[in-house]
Enzyme design. Structure first.
Site, mmCIF file in Angstrom:
data_model
loop_
_atom_site.group_PDB
_atom_site.id
_atom_site.type_symbol
_atom_site.label_atom_id
_atom_site.label_comp_id
_atom_site.label_asym_id
_atom_site.label_seq_id
_atom_site.Cartn_x
_atom_site.Cartn_y
_atom_site.Cartn_z
ATOM 1 N N GLY A 241 0.757 -1.248 0.000
ATOM 2 C CA GLY A 241 0.000 0.000 0.000
ATOM 3 C C GLY A 241 0.783 1.291 0.000
ATOM 4 O O GLY A 241 0.205 2.363 0.189
ATOM 5 N N GLY A 242 2.091 1.241 -0.260
ATOM 6 C CA GLY A 242 2.884 2.460 -0.238
ATOM 7 C C GLY A 242 2.392 3.537 -1.185
ATOM 8 O O GLY A 242 2.266 4.707 -0.811
ATOM 9 N N ASP A 261 -4.594 -6.455 -5.030
ATOM 10 C CA ASP A 261 -3.392 -7.213 -5.375
ATOM 11 C C ASP A 261 -3.759 -8.685 -5.364
ATOM 12 O O ASP A 261 -4.545 -9.135 -4.517
ATOM 13 C CB ASP A 261 -2.271 -6.936 -4.375
ATOM 14 N N CYS A 357 10.124 -1.034 -10.445
ATOM 15 C CA CYS A 357 11.345 -0.660 -9.735
ATOM 16 C C CYS A 357 12.510 -1.405 -10.388
ATOM 17 O O CYS A 357 13.281 -2.102 -9.726
ATOM 18 C CB CYS A 357 11.247 -0.962 -8.240
#
Length: 427
Positions: A241-242, A261, A357
């Site tokens: 949840g960032g 998710d 990322c």
């Protein structure tokens, strides 16, 4: 523990990691559990030694002439922690727990770190098979970009603007400075030697939900989503949840964020985090059932796709050496499947945002351009223009070959590695 015992422990941890084929963090945890006499300072110092060893693993092995855990640990001490050979020998003198010292010639070679005759991938400290990927992404600068992943990272935080601002937060966190790009970010510089970052999650401000630990790069890509108050947003690969938290703050708790998710374990922490942060506009969907009834309903859909994690190598250097071509191929297939499913959620005129990322083109540019070619209902927009609107070009700037997609890196933006692209659904 004295330095000798710490060095021996770091070597033992690396040997265990290699023998049992598991993450460094797990080997470090188990070592700590089996050596209760070691205090928190010792465990932190041993962790620093082990992580530093892996950051420069390839080049230290080359300089020492042997691919051993000992060579890598001593390489990290001399090269990243800045000890001189004489200082190291004096520190270990008479220490019965110290590992065997390398020869004077090896210590001097590690100190000088002359890599002139080494192969390019050794100088860059990346696996040889990844050189073509770095060359494709960064051209003549690929070695500089790769080497930047061998440095220690900073500790970054995002002020939660639902409860405070970074000016106020900085006063409560000694040593924290405002980030130069992310609008709500604070940074504590990388530590030196055997020191460690403060445990900021023990601070009252953290317990009160006033900030999150989040790399500046992650904050930047969340800003680039450009979510507006009142919009309907789907965080399709929400994980813990960032980015949901960052988007909620950007949207001022107005509108609606749907978080989903496929992995319920990854999603589990989001509930407590949302509560602590004071987020009221987020709805978490059951991981066991994809919310297909919401197709065509969203203004923005964020796909933070599963990836190799190459952008996090500064923080997790063991993953740099464990990544295989087969694993990369699996991630690419997963990304294709995720994009194929997520494309159904934006409304016409809405946006599909693709984030990883990673700094590898196989997971980034190649994926986006293949998606656009296969889905004519989508058009690739200029992420570079969004960057300019938000941050300008008078600061550090990301990599962008055509202003369409952008890549953040430790060398270019002083962040973890991130890729960002945005596509509009035009029909």
């Amino acid at each position: 523990m004295r330095l000798g015992g710490r060095l021996a422990a770091a070597i033992e941890v690396l040997d265990d990691m290699e023998a049992r084929k598991r993450p460094l963090s797990v080997s470090l945890r188990d070592w700590g559990n089996n050596h209760r006499f070691a205090g928190s300072g010792d465990r932190s110092a041993i962790g620093n030694l082990a992580y530093d060893a892996l950051r420069l693993a390839s080049s230290s092995a080359y300089l020492a002439g042997e691919d051993t855990s000992s060579a890598k640990v001593f390489g990290g001490v001399l090269r990243l922690q800045g000890m001189a050979p004489g200082e190291l020998k004096s520190a270990l003198e008479g220490d019965k727990f110290a590992p065997e010292l390398p020869s004077d010639d090896v210590l001097e070679a590690l100190r000088k770190a002359d890599l002139t005759l080494a192969d390019a991938h050794v100088r860059a400290d990346i696996p040889e098979w990844l050189v073509p990927s770095f060359e494709a992404n960064f051209a003549d600068e690929w070695q500089v970009e790769a080497q930047a992943f061998a440095a220690r990272p900073s500790l970054d935080m995002r002020a939660n603007t639902l409860k405070t601002n970074r000016e106020k937060l900085a006063k409560a966190l000694p040593g924290a400075k405002q980030t130069d790009i992310a609008r709500d970010g604070l940074r504590i510089a990388p530590v030196r030697g055997d020191r460690r970052h403060p445990n900021v999650m023990a601070e009252a401000a953290y317990q009160q939900g006033k900030f999150e630990v989040q790399d500046q790069g992650s904050q930047i890509v969340a800003d680039l989503v450009f979510a507006q108050p009142g919009e309907q947003v789907l965080d399709y690969c929400a994980g813990a949840g960032g980015k949901t938290l960052a988007l909620a703050a950007t949207m001022e708790n107005k509108g609606q964020i749907h978080a989903w998710d496929a992995d319920k374990t990854r999603l589990a922490p989001i509930h407590e985090r949302l509560k602590r942060a004071g987020v009221r506009n987020a709805q978490v969907h059951d991981a066991s059932k994809e919310p297909t009834d919401l197709h065509g309903k969203f203004d923005r859909v964020v796909v933070d796709a599963p990836c190799s994690g190459s952008g996090t190598w500064r923080r997790r250097p063991d993953t740099k050496w464990k990544l295989t071509p087969e694993q990369l191929e699996e991630r690419v297939e997963e990304q294709e499947a995720v994009l194929a499913a997520a494309r159904n959620y934006p409304r016409v005129g809405g946006y599909l945002v693709y984030i990883t990322c990673s700094v590898l083109p196989e997971e980034n540019e190649n994926q986006v351009y293949a998606f656009i070619e296969a889905n004519p209902e989508y058009e690739l927009l200029s992420a570079g223009e969004v960057w300019q609107d938000l941050f300008g070009f008078d600061k550090r700037t990301p990599w962008s070959s055509d202003m369409k997609t952008i890549t953040l890196t430790p060398a270019s933006t002083a962040t973890d590695g991130f890729f960002f692209a945005v596509m509009e659904r035009i029909k």
